[in-house]
Design a protein around this motif. Structure first.
Motif, short mmCIF file in Angstrom:
data_model
loop_
_atom_site.label_atom_id
_atom_site.label_comp_id
_atom_site.label_asym_id
_atom_site.label_seq_id
_atom_site.Cartn_x
_atom_site.Cartn_y
_atom_site.Cartn_z
N PHE A 143 -66.19 58.83 47.98
CA PHE A 143 -64.83 58.68 48.50
C PHE A 143 -64.27 57.28 48.31
N THR A 144 -64.72 56.57 47.31
CA THR A 144 -64.17 55.24 47.01
C THR A 144 -63.72 55.19 45.56
N VAL A 145 -62.84 54.26 45.26
CA VAL A 145 -62.35 54.09 43.89
C VAL A 145 -63.52 53.77 42.96
N GLU A 146 -64.39 52.88 43.42
CA GLU A 146 -65.51 52.44 42.58
C GLU A 146 -66.48 53.59 42.27
N SER A 147 -66.81 54.35 43.29
CA SER A 147 -67.74 55.47 43.07
C SER A 147 -67.10 56.54 42.20
N GLY A 148 -65.81 56.76 42.40
CA GLY A 148 -65.12 57.74 41.58
C GLY A 148 -65.14 57.39 40.11
N GLN A 149 -64.94 56.11 39.83
CA GLN A 149 -64.96 55.67 38.43
C GLN A 149 -66.35 55.79 37.82
N ALA A 150 -67.36 55.35 38.55
CA ALA A 150 -68.73 55.37 38.04
C ALA A 150 -69.22 56.80 37.82
#
Length: 350
Positions: free
Chosen positions: A223-230
């Motif tokens: 649920f974070t931008v960083e995790s979504g990208q990775a």
């Protein structure tokens, strides 16, 4: 970001959902009093033109606003309360530490507020303080993440995580119904949250209606931008060919779209979840893979204020025959795409 009595839920953020405009329309007038003035989003709903009732102090306690959806919850509550000349909103700082949030709620109980609205950081952990308020004669509106027992609240209002997945699946299914051997993938949220499992179950159940579609991959993000990208980058590398993506959360979807752009991919359609303003704007622009998002409406906090006010003033919900407000209200997870995005733009959260 969440459990209905039918689909109990929790949420780190509870997340990312409005059909609140339609699902809570009857709540807007439930207090039968005159609002102060008009503000955007949930406050676009009509309020009654009757004279104000007795003054009501509403205690509002939620988790820390560390996510766009949770910040929108706080904003919706504040704006809705500000509409009414007969409402004072006592709002806590918010915390993801259960002991701290319990302390904040106990402070509101000691202040003898007329009614409480509580979005617990952890529904199970805060059940006892909900019971304490109810035993003290303070009715509780349990917002989204549900307590362990209905004895801890007078009314529950929240979103439908299973419905999010179900409606996302049917939207994708209809788009791909004529495609042979269609392939879809799923970018989920935190797998240790019940809400994530509900969203996945709804999605899988919907796809059973489309035998030509196969889910070929699933990756859980956070649920974070960083995790979504990775996590999206990993999916793209592992799946060189697919037709649709169901992403559980618009915040992590920002990162997912970055990964898609970096990979130079535009050969599939994407459906998001929650109802972020950025998602609405991308859908309206219609120059990328994001074609729709399924709502998990933060306007539920505005409706919770309406319910709390009605409870304290001894009123029912306008549009219903009963003298009392309902025991539970489950909001609808509407699909927003280019055909109706204008209708929901004012409800989008940042």
């Amino acid at each position: 970001m969440p459990l209905s009595p039918q689909h109990a839920t929790t949420r780190r953020g509870l997340l990312l959902g409005t059909a609140a405009v339609s699902a809570t329309a009857f709540l807007a007038g439930c207090t039968s009093n005159e609002p102060k003035d008009k503000t955007p989003a949930a406050d676009d709903r009509p309020a009654s033109a009757d004279t104000p009732g007795k003054h009501v102090t509403i205690g509002f306690a939620g988790p820390q606003a560390d996510h766009g959806w949770l910040n929108a919850i706080n904003d919706n509550a504040k704006k809705r309360a500000a509409r009414y000349s007969d409402v004072t909103l006592e709002i806590t700082e918010g915390s993801n530490d259960t002991a701290q949030q319990i302390g904040q709620i106990e402070t509101l109980i000691n202040k003898k507020v007329d009614v409480l609205v509580v979005l617990p950081a952890d529904g199970k952990a805060l059940t006892q303080v909900g019971l304490k308020a109810m035993r003290a004669g303070i009715p509780v509106v349990n917002l989204d993440r549900i307590f362990d027992t209905p004895q801890a609240y007078r009314c529950w209002i929240g979103g439908d995580n299973y419905g999010m997945g179900l409606n996302a699946g049917h939207y994708i299914g209809r788009k791909l119904k004529d495609k042979t051997d269609a392939r879809v993938i799923e970018l989920a949220g935190l797998d240790n949250l019940e809400l994530t499992r509900q969203r996945t179950q709804g999605f899988d159940d919907a796809l059973k209606n489309y035998p030509n579609i196969k889910k070929v991959a699933r990756q859980a993000a956070e649920f974070t931008v960083e995790s979504g990208q990775a996590k999206m980058a990993q999916l793209l590398q592992a799946q060189p060919k697919f037709d649709a993506l169901w992403n559980h959360d618009d915040d992590q979807g920002v990162g997912a779209l970055r990964a898609v752009e970096q990979a130079g991919r535009d050969d599939f359609l994407m459906v998001g979840g929650a109802g972020a303003l950025a998602a609405f704007q991308a859908i309206e622009k219609d120059d990328g893979v994001l074609k729709a998002t399924v709502l998990y409406p933060p306007t539920m906090a505005a409706s919770a204020v309406d319910l709390a006010r009605a409870l304290a003033q001894g009123k029912g919900a306008a549009g219903l025959a009963e003298h009392e407000i309902p025991a539970s209200v489950t909001l609808y997870s509407a699909v927003v795409d280019k055909t109706n995005v204008d209708q929901y733009m004012s409800t989008g959260f940042r």
